[in-house]
Design a protein around this motif. Structure first.
Motif, PDB file in Angstrom:
ATOM      1  N   GLY A 114       0.794  -1.235   0.000  1.00  0.00           N
ATOM      2  CA  GLY A 114       0.000   0.000   0.000  1.00  0.00           C
ATOM      3  C   GLY A 114       0.819   1.273   0.000  1.00  0.00           C
ATOM      4  N   SER A 115       2.157   1.176  -0.179  1.00  0.00           N
ATOM      5  CA  SER A 115       2.949   2.398  -0.036  1.00  0.00           C
ATOM      6  C   SER A 115       3.106   3.188  -1.337  1.00  0.00           C
ATOM      7  CB  SER A 115       4.299   2.099   0.607  1.00  0.00           C
ATOM      8  OG  SER A 115       5.027   1.178  -0.168  1.00  0.00           O
ATOM      9  N   GLY A 116       2.464   2.754  -2.412  1.00  0.00           N
ATOM     10  CA  GLY A 116       2.359   3.596  -3.616  1.00  0.00           C
ATOM     11  C   GLY A 116       0.936   4.128  -3.710  1.00  0.00           C
ATOM     12  N   TRP A 117       0.734   5.212  -4.440  1.00  0.00           N
ATOM     13  CA  TRP A 117      -0.623   5.769  -4.593  1.00  0.00           C
ATOM     14  C   TRP A 117      -1.511   4.767  -5.325  1.00  0.00           C
ATOM     15  CZ3 TRP A 117      -2.621   9.719  -2.182  1.00  0.00           C
ATOM     16  CH2 TRP A 117      -1.807  10.788  -1.776  1.00  0.00           C
ATOM     17  N   HIS A 118      -2.648   4.431  -4.742  1.00  0.00           N
ATOM     18  CA  HIS A 118      -3.526   3.453  -5.390  1.00  0.00           C
ATOM     19  C   HIS A 118      -4.968   3.608  -4.926  1.00  0.00           C
ATOM     20  CE1 HIS A 118      -2.674   1.612  -1.492  1.00  0.00           C
ATOM     21  NE2 HIS A 118      -3.713   0.819  -1.674  1.00  0.00           N
ATOM     22  N   THR A 119      -5.845   2.989  -5.710  1.00  0.00           N
ATOM     23  CA  THR A 119      -7.221   2.724  -5.310  1.00  0.00           C
ATOM     24  C   THR A 119      -7.271   1.217  -5.090  1.00  0.00           C
ATOM     25  OG1 THR A 119      -9.535   2.868  -6.019  1.00  0.00           O
ATOM     26  CG2 THR A 119      -7.919   2.608  -7.763  1.00  0.00           C
ATOM     27  N   ASP A 120      -8.135   0.737  -4.180  1.00  0.00           N
ATOM     28  CA  ASP A 120      -8.033  -0.674  -3.802  1.00  0.00           C
ATOM     29  C   ASP A 120      -8.506  -1.622  -4.906  1.00  0.00           C
ATOM     30  OD1 ASP A 120      -6.774  -0.424  -1.362  1.00  0.00           O
ATOM     31  OD2 ASP A 120      -8.641  -0.069  -0.280  1.00  0.00           O
ATOM     32  N   SER A 121      -7.636  -2.574  -5.225  1.00  0.00           N
ATOM     33  CA  SER A 121      -7.912  -3.715  -6.120  1.00  0.00           C
ATOM     34  C   SER A 121      -8.696  -3.358  -7.390  1.00  0.00           C
ATOM     35  CB  SER A 121      -8.660  -4.814  -5.347  1.00  0.00           C
ATOM     36  OG  SER A 121      -7.916  -5.207  -4.232  1.00  0.00           O
ATOM     37  N   PRO A 122      -8.253  -2.353  -8.154  1.00  0.00           N
ATOM     38  CA  PRO A 122      -9.002  -1.979  -9.362  1.00  0.00           C
ATOM     39  C   PRO A 122      -8.839  -2.986 -10.488  1.00  0.00           C
ATOM     40  CG  PRO A 122      -6.980  -0.733  -9.251  1.00  0.00           C
ATOM     41  CD  PRO A 122      -7.055  -1.529  -7.967  1.00  0.00           C
ATOM     42  N   PHE A 123      -7.980  -4.004 -10.273  1.00  0.00           N
ATOM     43  CA  PHE A 123      -7.837  -5.054 -11.290  1.00  0.00           C
ATOM     44  C   PHE A 123      -9.023  -6.006 -11.281  1.00  0.00           C
ATOM     45  CE2 PHE A 123      -5.310  -5.832  -7.470  1.00  0.00           C
ATOM     46  CZ  PHE A 123      -5.955  -6.949  -6.952  1.00  0.00           C
ATOM     47  N   LEU A 124      -9.871  -5.916 -10.222  1.00  0.00           N
ATOM     48  CA  LEU A 124     -11.060  -6.776 -10.168  1.00  0.00           C
ATOM     49  C   LEU A 124     -12.131  -6.252 -11.135  1.00  0.00           C
ATOM     50  CD1 LEU A 124     -11.358  -7.207  -6.283  1.00  0.00           C
ATOM     51  CD2 LEU A 124     -10.586  -8.928  -7.937  1.00  0.00           C
ATOM     52  N   PRO A 125     -13.027  -7.150 -11.620  1.00  0.00           N
ATOM     53  CA  PRO A 125     -14.096  -6.658 -12.506  1.00  0.00           C
ATOM     54  C   PRO A 125     -15.024  -5.687 -11.782  1.00  0.00           C
ATOM     55  CG  PRO A 125     -14.342  -9.032 -12.043  1.00  0.00           C
ATOM     56  CD  PRO A 125     -13.019  -8.607 -11.470  1.00  0.00           C
ATOM     57  N   GLU A 126     -15.249  -5.941 -10.475  1.00  0.00           N
ATOM     58  CA  GLU A 126     -16.053  -5.037  -9.637  1.00  0.00           C
ATOM     59  C   GLU A 126     -15.196  -4.657  -8.438  1.00  0.00           C
ATOM     60  OE1 GLU A 126     -19.747  -7.024  -8.790  1.00  0.00           O
ATOM     61  OE2 GLU A 126     -20.409  -6.857 -10.866  1.00  0.00           O
ATOM     62  N   PRO A 127     -14.392  -3.616  -8.556  1.00  0.00           N
ATOM     63  CA  PRO A 127     -13.459  -3.266  -7.473  1.00  0.00           C
ATOM     64  C   PRO A 127     -14.214  -2.828  -6.224  1.00  0.00           C
ATOM     65  CG  PRO A 127     -12.900  -2.138  -9.536  1.00  0.00           C
ATOM     66  CD  PRO A 127     -14.253  -2.742  -9.721  1.00  0.00           C
ATOM     67  N   PRO A 128     -13.569  -2.939  -5.050  1.00  0.00           N
ATOM     68  CA  PRO A 128     -14.228  -2.537  -3.805  1.00  0.00           C
ATOM     69  C   PRO A 128     -14.702  -1.091  -3.861  1.00  0.00           C
ATOM     70  CG  PRO A 128     -12.060  -3.488  -3.368  1.00  0.00           C
ATOM     71  CD  PRO A 128     -12.201  -3.407  -4.848  1.00  0.00           C
ATOM     72  N   GLY A 129     -15.859  -0.835  -3.211  1.00  0.00           N
ATOM     73  CA  GLY A 129     -16.333   0.543  -3.086  1.00  0.00           C
ATOM     74  C   GLY A 129     -15.661   1.211  -1.896  1.00  0.00           C
ATOM     75  N   VAL A 130     -16.030   0.740  -0.707  1.00  0.00           N
ATOM     76  CA  VAL A 130     -15.573   1.382   0.530  1.00  0.00           C
ATOM     77  C   VAL A 130     -14.544   0.486   1.224  1.00  0.00           C
ATOM     78  CG1 VAL A 130     -16.372   2.034   2.844  1.00  0.00           C
ATOM     79  CG2 VAL A 130     -17.730   2.641   0.822  1.00  0.00           C
ATOM     80  N   THR A 131     -13.504   1.089   1.787  1.00  0.00           N
ATOM     81  CA  THR A 131     -12.536   0.370   2.621  1.00  0.00           C
ATOM     82  C   THR A 131     -12.578   0.946   4.032  1.00  0.00           C
ATOM     83  OG1 THR A 131     -11.079  -0.045   0.737  1.00  0.00           O
ATOM     84  CG2 THR A 131     -10.090  -0.242   2.916  1.00  0.00           C
ATOM     85  N   ILE A 132     -12.511   0.057   5.023  1.00  0.00           N
ATOM     86  CA  ILE A 132     -12.543   0.468   6.439  1.00  0.00           C
ATOM     87  C   ILE A 132     -11.274  -0.058   7.099  1.00  0.00           C
ATOM     88  CG2 ILE A 132     -13.822   0.342   8.612  1.00  0.00           C
ATOM     89  CD1 ILE A 132     -16.327  -0.375   6.921  1.00  0.00           C
ATOM     90  N   LEU A 133     -10.497   0.843   7.692  1.00  0.00           N
ATOM     91  CA  LEU A 133      -9.193   0.482   8.278  1.00  0.00           C
ATOM     92  C   LEU A 133      -9.160   0.940   9.721  1.00  0.00           C
ATOM     93  CD1 LEU A 133      -6.252  -0.545   7.549  1.00  0.00           C
ATOM     94  CD2 LEU A 133      -5.702   1.853   7.070  1.00  0.00           C
ATOM     95  N   ARG A 134      -8.752   0.056  10.629  1.00  0.00           N
ATOM     96  CA  ARG A 134      -8.683   0.462  12.046  1.00  0.00           C
ATOM     97  C   ARG A 134      -7.284   0.222  12.601  1.00  0.00           C
ATOM     98  NH1 ARG A 134     -10.450  -5.000  13.492  1.00  0.00           N
ATOM     99  NH2 ARG A 134      -9.638  -5.406  15.588  1.00  0.00           N
TER     100      ARG A 134
END
Ligand code: SIN
Length: 299
Positions: A114-134
């Motif tokens: 995760g240390s480069g600029w990215h959106t989560d898993s856009p290689f998926l056909p339906e990439p994640p919408g929301v990510t929750i990190l604690r």
């Protein structure tokens, strides 16, 4: 003469709405808000609807002093819809959808996850919408997460550039990321299975400018980790355009940077934000847990 790139004015609106059940405090001009006045496990449906509205508006929101268990994290996550598939891990024991992101104090890695600029898993056909990190354990300094507002970045492009980008499709693949991680650490990037690796390498083509399914807002869908080509362009054209757009989106005035405290919960909308995790805390332990929620095929 070359025009000097100045900090753009105009297009900023990260002001908070006046909610009845929560308080949203904007954290930067571009994006991000602190949500206070609520404990996540006790959110009523009315308060949850305001949290959702705040996320769509601010692109990234966070809560302090929550100290959720894995079960409370999962229960909150499921209010946003079903879990997204995770290509990288199989979760923690008993909680298959809670992904551990842990760096030990003695670990040394040039290519932290995760240390480069990215959106989560856009290689998926339906990439994640929301990510929750604690956050469970955080370094005394360093280990910040930074987000960039890709809708604001789209709005500040010239009309001519917007028009050129709108019909284009970008191929998103995990291949370059895996290669980069191997070059950095000499180790193969972990995937949940061989099939997940193959599918992630093949990737998917998505609109370079996508429309938010709830707000209708347009945003740039491109990053430096997964965007590998623009369909119909030569390699040289693709790389020049992707490089330009990545530099444009990640200008500091489109960002918000969070210094983590123990017990925080941060969440972001992958449709309209990029993020990165700073890999700058060698000698300190950082323990985080993440869930990703199902999104839709970008349109
Ligand atoms: C990520 O989800 O990309 C990691 C973010 C972080 O560890 O701060």
């Amino acid at each position: 003469m070359r025009e000097v790139r100045l900090s753009p004015a105009g297009g900023y609106d990260n002001s908070a709405r006046d909610y009845a059940h929560i308080t949203a405090t904007p954290m930067a001009s571009a994006m991000g808000a602190l949500i206070s006045g609520v404990a996540i496990p006790d959110l009523t449906d009315e308060a949850f609807a305001e949290v959702q509205d705040a996320l769509w508006r601010h692109k990234m929101i966070f809560f302090k002093d929550q100290r959720l268990t894995h079960a409370e994290h999962e229960a909150f996550a499921l209010r946003w819809g079903p879990f997204a598939p995770d290509a990288y891990t199989n979760g923690v024991p008993g909680h298959v959808n809670v992904q551990p992101l842990i760096k030990e104090a003695e670990a040394r890695s040039k290519g932290l996850f995760g240390s480069g600029w990215h959106t989560d898993s856009p290689f998926l056909p339906e990439p994640p919408g929301v990510t929750i990190l604690r956050s469970v354990e955080v370094p005394p300094y360093g280990g910040d997460t930074v987000w960039a507002n890709t809708a604001l970045a789209y709005r500040t492009l010239s009309p001519a550039m917007q028009e050129m980008l709108r019909p284009l499709k970008v191929r998103m693949s995990a291949r370059n990321n895996a290669w980069t991680q191997k070059m950095a650490d000499g180790k193969e990037l972990n995937f949940a299975s061989d099939a997940a690796r193959e599918a992630a390498f093949e990737g998917n083509a998505h609109p370079l400018v996508r429309r938010h399914p709830v707000t209708g807002e347009l945003s740039l869908y491109v990053d430096e980790v997964y965007a590998v080509a623009i369909e119909g362009m030569t390699g040289a054209e693709s790389h020049a355009l992707i490089d330009f757009l990545c530099r444009h989106v990640t200008q500091h005035h489109y960002t918000f940077r969070l210094k983590w405290e123990v017990g925080m919960v941060a969440m972001w909308d992958n449709r309209s934000a990029l993020h990165l995790a700073a890999n700058d805390y060698d000698g300190f332990r950082r323990e985080m847990y993440r869930t990703t929620m199902a999104g839709e095929r970008p349109a």
